[in-house]
Scaffold this motif. Structure first.
Motif, PDB file in Angstrom:
ATOM      1  N   LYS A  27      31.315  78.247  12.953  1.00 28.77           N
ATOM      2  CA  LYS A  27      31.639  78.119  14.652  1.00 28.77           C
ATOM      3  C   LYS A  27      33.113  77.463  14.610  1.00 28.77           C
ATOM      4  CE  LYS A  27      27.865  78.735  17.244  1.00 28.77           C
ATOM      5  NZ  LYS A  27      28.255  79.155  18.722  1.00 28.77           N
ATOM      6  N   ASN A  28      33.493  76.235  13.953  1.00 30.92           N
ATOM      7  CA  ASN A  28      34.594  75.900  13.440  1.00 30.92           C
ATOM      8  C   ASN A  28      35.422  76.615  13.832  1.00 30.92           C
ATOM      9  OD1 ASN A  28      34.002  73.535  14.178  1.00 30.92           O
ATOM     10  ND2 ASN A  28      33.697  73.353  11.967  1.00 30.92           N
ATOM     11  N   THR A  29      35.356  77.939  12.788  1.00 30.43           N
ATOM     12  CA  THR A  29      36.302  79.106  12.820  1.00 30.43           C
ATOM     13  C   THR A  29      36.219  79.929  14.302  1.00 30.43           C
ATOM     14  OG1 THR A  29      35.886  79.398  10.457  1.00 30.43           O
ATOM     15  CG2 THR A  29      37.412  81.084  11.448  1.00 30.43           C
ATOM     16  N   TRP A  30      35.106  80.311  14.068  1.00 28.24           N
ATOM     17  CA  TRP A  30      35.108  81.147  15.750  1.00 28.24           C
ATOM     18  C   TRP A  30      34.544  80.298  16.378  1.00 28.24           C
ATOM     19  CZ3 TRP A  30      33.398  84.308  10.175  1.00 28.24           C
ATOM     20  CH2 TRP A  30      34.105  85.192   9.737  1.00 28.24           C
ATOM     21  N   PRO A  31      34.645  80.082  17.314  1.00 27.84           N
ATOM     22  CA  PRO A  31      33.404  79.248  18.422  1.00 27.84           C
ATOM     23  C   PRO A  31      33.095  80.395  19.004  1.00 27.84           C
ATOM     24  CG  PRO A  31      36.287  78.499  18.587  1.00 27.84           C
ATOM     25  CD  PRO A  31      36.149  79.309  17.158  1.00 27.84           C
ATOM     26  N   ASP A  32      33.122  81.199  19.380  1.00 30.15           N
ATOM     27  CA  ASP A  32      32.577  82.084  20.142  1.00 30.15           C
ATOM     28  C   ASP A  32      31.752  83.090  19.451  1.00 30.15           C
ATOM     29  OD1 ASP A  32      34.059  81.592  22.224  1.00 30.15           O
ATOM     30  OD2 ASP A  32      35.548  82.699  21.911  1.00 30.15           O
ATOM     31  N   ALA A  33      31.636  82.476  18.506  1.00 28.64           N
ATOM     32  CA  ALA A  33      30.497  83.751  17.569  1.00 28.64           C
ATOM     33  C   ALA A  33      29.268  83.324  17.964  1.00 28.64           C
ATOM     34  CB  ALA A  33      30.228  83.004  16.048  1.00 28.64           C
ATOM     35  N   HIS A  34      27.962  83.785  17.699  1.00 26.08           N
ATOM     36  CA  HIS A  34      26.607  83.844  18.628  1.00 26.08           C
ATOM     37  C   HIS A  34      25.845  84.281  16.604  1.00 26.08           C
ATOM     38  CE1 HIS A  34      22.592  84.981  19.721  1.00 26.08           C
ATOM     39  NE2 HIS A  34      23.170  84.136  20.974  1.00 26.08           N
ATOM     40  N   ILE A  35      25.353  82.162  16.964  1.00 25.28           N
ATOM     41  CA  ILE A  35      24.788  82.473  15.365  1.00 25.28           C
ATOM     42  C   ILE A  35      22.535  82.478  15.144  1.00 25.28           C
ATOM     43  CG2 ILE A  35      23.735  81.188  13.459  1.00 25.28           C
ATOM     44  CD1 ILE A  35      27.181  80.259  13.227  1.00 25.28           C
ATOM     45  N   THR A  36      21.828  83.925  14.805  1.00 21.90           N
ATOM     46  CA  THR A  36      20.954  83.101  14.685  1.00 21.90           C
ATOM     47  C   THR A  36      20.533  82.973  13.582  1.00 21.90           C
ATOM     48  OG1 THR A  36      20.881  85.191  16.383  1.00 21.90           O
ATOM     49  CG2 THR A  36      19.123  85.159  15.533  1.00 21.90           C
ATOM     50  N   TRP A  37      19.724  82.179  13.576  1.00 21.70           N
ATOM     51  CA  TRP A  37      18.997  81.916  12.342  1.00 21.70           C
ATOM     52  C   TRP A  37      17.567  82.228  11.643  1.00 21.70           C
ATOM     53  CZ3 TRP A  37      21.577  77.231   9.092  1.00 21.70           C
ATOM     54  CH2 TRP A  37      21.543  77.575   8.151  1.00 21.70           C
ATOM     55  N   VAL A  38      17.092  82.743  10.746  1.00 28.48           N
ATOM     56  CA  VAL A  38      15.521  83.199  10.578  1.00 28.48           C
ATOM     57  C   VAL A  38      15.712  81.882   9.644  1.00 28.48           C
ATOM     58  CG1 VAL A  38      14.439  85.189   9.550  1.00 28.48           C
ATOM     59  CG2 VAL A  38      16.927  85.589  10.789  1.00 28.48           C
ATOM     60  N   VAL A  39      14.160  81.538   9.987  1.00 25.85           N
ATOM     61  CA  VAL A  39      13.292  80.127   9.532  1.00 25.85           C
ATOM     62  C   VAL A  39      12.315  80.050   9.153  1.00 25.85           C
ATOM     63  CG1 VAL A  39      13.710  78.869  11.086  1.00 25.85           C
ATOM     64  CG2 VAL A  39      13.696  77.599   9.399  1.00 25.85           C
ATOM     65  N   SER A  40      11.302  79.349   8.448  1.00 27.82           N
ATOM     66  CA  SER A  40      10.321  79.558   8.164  1.00 27.82           C
ATOM     67  C   SER A  40       9.504  78.112   9.155  1.00 27.82           C
ATOM     68  CB  SER A  40      10.074  79.231   6.738  1.00 27.82           C
ATOM     69  OG  SER A  40      10.201  80.005   5.576  1.00 27.82           O
ATOM     70  N   PRO A  41       8.631  78.877   9.075  1.00 22.04           N
ATOM     71  CA  PRO A  41       7.897  77.492   9.798  1.00 22.04           C
ATOM     72  C   PRO A  41       8.196  75.987   9.608  1.00 22.04           C
ATOM     73  CG  PRO A  41       6.799  78.919  10.674  1.00 22.04           C
ATOM     74  CD  PRO A  41       8.058  79.483   9.181  1.00 22.04           C
ATOM     75  N   VAL A  42       8.034  75.483   8.486  1.00 20.44           N
ATOM     76  CA  VAL A  42       8.041  74.744   7.666  1.00 20.44           C
ATOM     77  C   VAL A  42       9.413  74.315   8.004  1.00 20.44           C
ATOM     78  CG1 VAL A  42       8.289  75.011   5.402  1.00 20.44           C
ATOM     79  CG2 VAL A  42       7.281  73.571   5.495  1.00 20.44           C
ATOM     80  N   ALA A  43      10.255  74.656   7.610  1.00 17.75           N
ATOM     81  CA  ALA A  43      11.770  74.140   8.162  1.00 17.75           C
ATOM     82  C   ALA A  43      12.512  74.324   9.518  1.00 17.75           C
ATOM     83  CB  ALA A  43      12.339  74.366   7.111  1.00 17.75           C
ATOM     84  N   ALA A  44      11.196  74.712  10.269  1.00 10.65           N
ATOM     85  CA  ALA A  44      12.210  75.038  11.732  1.00 10.65           C
ATOM     86  C   ALA A  44      12.764  73.970  11.826  1.00 10.65           C
ATOM     87  CB  ALA A  44      11.586  75.679  12.948  1.00 10.65           C
ATOM     88  N   ASP A  45      12.011  72.702  12.645  1.00 10.69           N
ATOM     89  CA  ASP A  45      12.749  71.526  12.672  1.00 10.69           C
ATOM     90  C   ASP A  45      14.105  71.412  12.528  1.00 10.69           C
ATOM     91  OD1 ASP A  45      12.136  69.838  15.068  1.00 10.69           O
ATOM     92  OD2 ASP A  45      11.242  67.765  13.245  1.00 10.69           O
ATOM     93  N   ILE A  46      14.097  71.432  11.607  1.00 12.53           N
ATOM     94  CA  ILE A  46      15.508  71.467  10.965  1.00 12.53           C
ATOM     95  C   ILE A  46      16.938  71.912  11.885  1.00 12.53           C
ATOM     96  CG2 ILE A  46      17.554  71.164   8.852  1.00 12.53           C
ATOM     97  CD1 ILE A  46      15.591  69.724   9.324  1.00 12.53           C
ATOM     98  N   VAL A  47      16.548  73.382  11.606  1.00 12.68           N
ATOM     99  CA  VAL A  47      17.832  74.103  12.983  1.00 12.68           C
ATOM    100  C   VAL A  47      17.640  74.479  14.113  1.00 12.68           C
ATOM    101  CG1 VAL A  47      17.991  75.642  10.684  1.00 12.68           C
ATOM    102  CG2 VAL A  47      16.440  76.550  12.135  1.00 12.68           C
ATOM    103  N   LYS A  48      16.562  73.261  14.635  1.00 13.86           N
ATOM    104  CA  LYS A  48      15.843  73.011  16.282  1.00 13.86           C
ATOM    105  C   LYS A  48      17.087  72.319  16.991  1.00 13.86           C
ATOM    106  CE  LYS A  48      12.463  72.249  19.481  1.00 13.86           C
ATOM    107  NZ  LYS A  48      11.069  70.896  19.473  1.00 13.86           N
TER     108      LYS A  48
END
Length: 340
Positions: A27-48
């Motif tokens: 994001k710092n390099t490409w502010p307009d980038a759209h980032i999608t993160w694939v995560v397991s339910p057990v760790a989802a709260d971290i990226v939420k």
């Protein structure tokens, strides 16, 4: 031109925390980038609620445990995954399950970090960067460095919300603790049995903290941590505040953010403390402080003196309590330096 970037880091909690700086570097390099993160339910709260992440896709590995489970789950998952065209996919898990996701993403470029396993290196190109023998955070960052991202100002965008702050503050108030009062947090458990410091040592350390006018908070989650916290409380005359099973990850993050120090083994909440730049005294045996210690706080690690340390085994082949070799006085000495 907006870049669509897919990051695959499924679990565990500490590993997902270690990977967060890749999103902020992008994001710092490409502010307009759209980032999608694939995560397991057990760790989802971290990226939420993470400010650097635009979309989250849950991947539940447990749904793939049978042939028909795989068939019924993978088609709708693939459909959701492929709603976007990805310019770049970063497989930071480096396992067969993440390789499957990378393959299904149809991304133009697929990259992974240096230590890829289970054939994942055949799907995504492993990047061996300058820090291939360094901390896992830096190994992940080597992947975005390869893309030309700026990693000078490393940050962990945990995304602690106002609601998290309100709920955490209310929980402490219920226990007659002010967020501004001097307190330490004991992370009482860990996933591997040989990453857990003995309960009786935590009890001794609680007594010592009392002499330093520090309140002790116990934190953790699950049945094992509940049992350990009960043993700690039974072994000390000090009134400790038991928060085990009473916080969400982000509520605990805010509590840790205001702590004087955090003590525990190699586990997710300890890495969260390091991410928040709070002194994290980590006792270590089977894992290596260079790779897995608290980020930028190697000076706060205490490793066992056994020749077999860094074995990376969940069970000791010598049938000994590995971390029992690290005495509570050693941790107290480390805390004394931190508080001086």
């Amino acid at each position: 031109m907006t870049k669509n970037i897919l990051i695959i880091k499924l679990s565990a909690i500490g590993d997902v925390i270690h990977a967060l700086p890749t999103a902020s570097a992008i994001k710092n390099t490409w502010p307009d980038a759209h980032i999608t993160w694939v995560v397991s339910p057990v760790a989802a709260d971290i990226v939420k609620d993470c400010p650097a992440i635009d979309d989250i896709i849950l991947f539940d590995r447990k749904k793939l445990n049978s042939f028909w489970g795989f068939i019924n789950y993978i088609k709708p998952f693939s459909h959701k995954l492929q709603q976007k065209h990805y310019d770049i996919c970063l497989d930071l898990q480096g396992l067969l399950k993440s390789a499957l996701i990378a393959y299904l993403s149809h991304a133009d470029i697929k990259l992974g970090y240096v230590n890829m396993r289970e054939g994942s290196g055949f799907i995504s190109k492993p990047i061996k960067g300058e820090y291939y023998n360094g901390h896992i955070v830096e190994r992940y960052l080597d992947v975005v460095r390869f893309l030309g991202c700026n990693t000078e100002n490393i940050s962990f965008p945990l995304g602690i919300t106002d609601e998290n702050i309100t709920d955490a503050t209310a929980l402490l108030k219920t226990n007659n603790i002010s967020i501004t009062a001097p307190y330490v947090v004991f992370i009482v458990g860990a996933n591997w049995p040989n990453k857990r410091w003995p309960a009786r040592y935590f009890s001794w350390l609680a007594d010592w903290c009392k002499t330093q006018n520090l309140t002790v908070l116990l934190a953790g989650a699950g049945k094992t941590d509940k049992k350990i916290s009960a043993e700690i409380l039974a072994g000390t005359s000090v009134k400790c505040i038991n928060l085990v099973n009473n916080t969400t990850l982000k509520e605990l993050a805010y509590i840790i953010k205001n702590a004087a120090a955090v003590i525990g083994g190699d586990t997710g909440s300890m890495h969260m403390a390091a991410a928040l730049n709070i002194p994290a005294v980590m006792v270590m045996g089977p894992t290596d402080a260079v790779r897995n210690g608290p980020y930028n706080q190697k000076h706060n690690t205490i490793e066992v003196s056994y020749d077999c340390k860094h074995c990376w085994k969940r069970k000791c082949r010598f049938h000994r309590d590995c971390l029992a070799a690290i005495k509570p006085q050693q941790v107290a000495d480390k805390l004394r330096i931190i508080f001086s």
